[in-house]
Design a protein around this motif. Structure first.
Motif, PDB file in Angstrom:
ATOM      1  N   GLY A   1       0.797  -1.224   0.000  1.00  0.00           N
ATOM      2  CA  GLY A   1       0.000   0.000   0.000  1.00  0.00           C
ATOM      3  C   GLY A   1       0.829   1.272   0.000  1.00  0.00           C
ATOM      4  O   GLY A   1       0.371   2.321  -0.449  1.00  0.00           O
TER       5      GLY A   1
ATOM      6  N   CYS B   1       3.357   1.464  -7.040  1.00  0.00           N
ATOM      7  CA  CYS B   1       3.461   0.523  -8.161  1.00  0.00           C
ATOM      8  C   CYS B   1       2.073  -0.057  -8.410  1.00  0.00           C
ATOM      9  O   CYS B   1       1.090   0.461  -7.906  1.00  0.00           O
ATOM     10  N   CYS B   2       1.988  -1.140  -9.187  1.00  0.00           N
ATOM     11  CA  CYS B   2       0.748  -1.904  -9.288  1.00  0.00           C
ATOM     12  C   CYS B   2       0.733  -2.815  -8.073  1.00  0.00           C
ATOM     13  O   CYS B   2       1.558  -3.733  -7.985  1.00  0.00           O
ATOM     14  N   THR B   3      -0.123  -2.538  -7.121  1.00  0.00           N
ATOM     15  CA  THR B   3      -0.033  -3.267  -5.857  1.00  0.00           C
ATOM     16  C   THR B   3      -1.301  -4.057  -5.577  1.00  0.00           C
ATOM     17  O   THR B   3      -2.409  -3.586  -5.811  1.00  0.00           O
ATOM     18  N   LEU B   4      -1.079  -5.253  -5.070  1.00  0.00           N
ATOM     19  CA  LEU B   4      -2.185  -6.194  -4.900  1.00  0.00           C
ATOM     20  C   LEU B   4      -2.095  -6.829  -3.511  1.00  0.00           C
ATOM     21  O   LEU B   4      -1.215  -7.646  -3.248  1.00  0.00           O
ATOM     22  N   HIS B   5      -2.989  -6.396  -2.659  1.00  0.00           N
ATOM     23  CA  HIS B   5      -3.065  -6.883  -1.277  1.00  0.00           C
ATOM     24  C   HIS B   5      -4.151  -7.961  -1.279  1.00  0.00           C
ATOM     25  O   HIS B   5      -5.330  -7.653  -1.296  1.00  0.00           O
TER      26      HIS B   5
ATOM     27  N   PHE C   1      -2.229   1.205  -9.613  1.00  0.00           N
ATOM     28  CA  PHE C   1      -3.286   1.354  -8.604  1.00  0.00           C
ATOM     29  C   PHE C   1      -3.191   0.232  -7.585  1.00  0.00           C
ATOM     30  O   PHE C   1      -2.436  -0.718  -7.754  1.00  0.00           O
ATOM     31  N   HIS C   2      -3.979   0.381  -6.520  1.00  0.00           N
ATOM     32  CA  HIS C   2      -3.932  -0.558  -5.400  1.00  0.00           C
ATOM     33  C   HIS C   2      -5.224  -1.360  -5.356  1.00  0.00           C
ATOM     34  O   HIS C   2      -6.309  -0.815  -5.532  1.00  0.00           O
ATOM     35  N   VAL C   3      -5.079  -2.656  -5.131  1.00  0.00           N
ATOM     36  CA  VAL C   3      -6.249  -3.536  -5.011  1.00  0.00           C
ATOM     37  C   VAL C   3      -6.156  -4.235  -3.663  1.00  0.00           C
ATOM     38  O   VAL C   3      -5.095  -4.741  -3.291  1.00  0.00           O
TER      39      VAL C   3
END
Lengths: 273, 377
Positions: free
Chosen positions: A59, A63-67, B226-228
């Motif tokens: 977070g 960048c392209c972030t995936l939680h 973007f954030h997911v």
């Protein structure tokens, strides 16, 4: 000139959620220095995590972030990498997320040798839920669910990764901050599955229960137990008792998964089966 | 030019439908009775440059699908009961993060391992209520091999249009029987792709409701960052616990489907014009029901069939209208009463409701349904 972390940090997302004395911030800075040293394009880099304190790291990075969900980072990331092999895919997370609930995805990502870099922050505890023992909590140590001492033996994450087939495995510590970026950068450059275990600390839920008087004492422990692989070569078994090897522990050359699947595509298009 | 015709199994047809819809990524895990979907995809996808991966478990398969879908792929997974149970957390993830993807779930006996090679229709409630938290569901229930093909195309269209997971749920009979099907010509069925952002990357928010209840979705690797997350989130994708934002976002995610129910819900009415009795059926059971309706009509009984093609959203409006006209419903199902619960809800005590239930791994036969039709008073 001081290193400019700001260019990788999302505006307005700090302060982070981590407790004072937690080593995750040291790892975050190491990751940013590693990305910067390789000139990774932010929009071409996916940072994928599961659930837990360490998994909140994406977070903060622009960048392209995936939680994702608990334990599933490696599986989501495998989908991202397969679908877009040109992207840099970096996974971050903790010991519980990666080797307990996510253990299956972790070993199979290693087995496939898919070109991703997994930075595991090993603080020996489930911190976010208040300090339950994890698969890496050492035997007889205290956690909120091992009030009489931990009966479980623990995983050695690096050995697990090597055994499962990862082709670049390294270990560092939150104490040795300047080594972290170098290990991560080498992992990212390696073509295949790279695993970088960073021995970390959780003063709030682990240190407190296990009689560490301060963060400094926890950091000093990391300093004392860490032995660089090169130095270890000259040490006796007795001298290595209770020590933990750091540096690049394993490196191998083996076909990378996305490249192998590209061959599948070529065979299928060529009409062969 | 004549159409390409084939004699296919439902699972094979579903895979062909996925390819027609533009599916270019499949992740799965072997499970009876859906494995043929994976087998066909493993052969066909690489031929068109698509990707197939067999994952280490059911959860991993759905996770890989979600990861791929976020890079812009049209992604498919196929499973059956136990796999549906395992994927439930991530179905919720796809709902809250609003990730378009399709899951084919072939219904076999349950609970647990149940009867892996026997048919059932007992997953229809799990399709909607299986994952925790509030969310809308779109679930399609084919009754023929052709519908396995067509509904998989439709499922991708709905997933892309509404930016959410969609389920296609043939029962084992439909998935494994073989029928003649026609492959669709290019352009014969409209193919819908997700709305991509028009704003520059710096201004992009993944849940930007200025563009409506279904915000544009950018792809990882396309220049947008973007954030997911699976946490309750704000329009910019970052987590929040602010009460009014969480409430509004949760409501939007249900509203985006429920406001378009008339557009989504598909059904067939068979001999319903003058019907005094309505058989509500779906999947292979509707084939027995059709036979029973014809047999009853020969005996002078005014009966028709309402066949669900969309199970979720449930066709409330249609069933309510029928409830006001008929004296009774007959609801045959290969479960102990799931669709009948929904019919009861819509019926609001108006008409008599009789159920025919079978969970022994055998199909409902027309005679069983006919007996119930005759019992309606």
């Amino acid at each position: 000139m001081a290193f400019d972390y700001e260019k990788y940090i999302r505006p307005g997302k700090l302060p982070h959620i981590w407790c004072p004395g937690c080593g995750h911030g040291i790892v975050l800075k190491g990751l940013i220095r590693a990305m910067d040293s390789l000139n990774l394009k932010k929009e071409e880099t996916a940072i994928v995590s599961g659930i837990g304190c360490a998994s909140r790291l994406p977070g903060y990075v622009d960048c392209c972030t995936l939680h994702t969900a608990h334990g599933r980072a490696a599986a989501f990331a495998t989908g991202v990498k397969m679908a877009r092999p040109e992207m840099n895919v970096i996974l971050v997370g903790g010991d519980g997320d990666g080797t307990a609930i996510g253990g299956n995805h972790f070993i199979h990502a290693c087995r496939r040798n898919i070109d991703m870099t997994y930075v595991i922050m090993n603080n020996y505890i489930y911190g976010m839920t208040g300090g339950q023992f994890s698969p890496t909590t050492p035997h007889m140590m205290k956690a909120s669910t091992t009030p009489y001492g931990n009966p479980d033996p623990s995983f050695d994450i690096a050995k697990l990764a090597i055994g499962a087939g990862a082709t670049f495995v390294a270990r560092g510590t939150a104490f040795n901050a300047s080594q972290i970026d170098k290990l991560i950068a080498e992992g990212i450059q390696h073509k295949g599955m790279s695993v970088i275990e960073i021995l970390d600390d959780c003063p709030t839920t682990y240190g407190r229960r296990n009689k560490y008087k301060s963060v400094i004492e926890m950091m000093n422990r990391l300093k004392e137990v860490a032995v660089p692989v090169k130095a270890a070569e000259k040490m006796t078994a007795e001298q290595l008792q209770g020590k933990i090897l750091t540096g690049v522990l394993f490196k191998a050359d083996r076909p990378e998964y996305c490249a192998e699947y590209q061959k599948v595509i070529e065979r299928a298009k060529g009409g062969a089966k | 030019m004549s159409k390409k015709v084939a004699f296919l199994q439902g699972n094979e047809a579903a895979a062909q439908g996925a390819l027609y819809a533009g599916c270019n990524f499949f992740a799965g895990y072997p499970i009876t009775p859906s494995t043929e979907v994976a087998e066909v995809m493993s052969i066909e996808l690489p031929k068109v440059g698509g990707k197939f991966i067999q994952m280490e478990d059911e959860i991993g398969a759905y996770a890989a699908v979600l990861g791929a879908a976020l890079t812009g792929k049209k992604a498919l997974d196929a499973t059956s009961g136990p796999g549906l149970s395992l994927k439930q957390e991530l179905i919720g993830y796809a709902c809250i993060a609003e990730i378009p993807c399709v899951l084919i779930n072939v219904m076999r006996g349950g609970p647990s391992t149940g009867m892996p090679t026997g048919p059932s229709q007992s997953d229809v409630m799990a399709a909607k209520w299986g994952t925790h938290g509030d969310h809308a569901s779109i679930t399609l229930v084919p009754a023929s091999v052709q519908e396995c093909y067509d509904m998989t195309v439709q499922a991708f269209n709905l997933a892309e249009k509404f930016r959410m997971p969609v389920l296609v749920m043939p029962d084992e009979i439909i998935a494994h029987m073989r029928e003649r099907i026609e492959f669709r010509e290019p352009g014969e069925i409209e193919i819908i792709n997700r709305t991509e952002p028009t704003v520059p990357p710096a201004e992009y928010k993944p849940y930007d409701t200025r563009f409506g209840d279904v915000p544009p979705l950018a792809a990882f690797g396309s220049g947008y960052k973007f954030h997911v997350t699976g946490l309750n989130k704000m329009q910019d994708g970052f987590p929040t616990t602010k009460a009014e934002i969480v409430q509004a976002e949760e409501e939007r995610q249900v509203r985006k489907v429920m406001d378009k129910v008339d557009e989504i819900v598909d059904f067939e009415e068979f001999k319903m014009d003058d019907a005094e009795i309505c058989v509500v059926a779906y999947g292979s059971t509707s084939r027995s029901a059709r036979y029973a309706v014809n047999a009853a009509r020969e005996k002078g009984i005014k009966v028709g069939m309402f066949r669900l093609k969309t199970f979720w959203p449930f066709p409330d409006k249609q069933i309510k209208a029928i409830a006001a006209k008929v004296k009774g419903f007959v609801v045959p199902e290969m479960n102990l009463g799931m669709c009948s619960v929904e019919v009861e809800r819509c019926n609001e005590g108006k008409a008599q409701i009789l159920t025919v239930n079978r969970v022994d791994g055998e199909p409902l036969n027309p005679e069983q349904i006919l007996v119930k039709i005759k019992e309606v008073k």
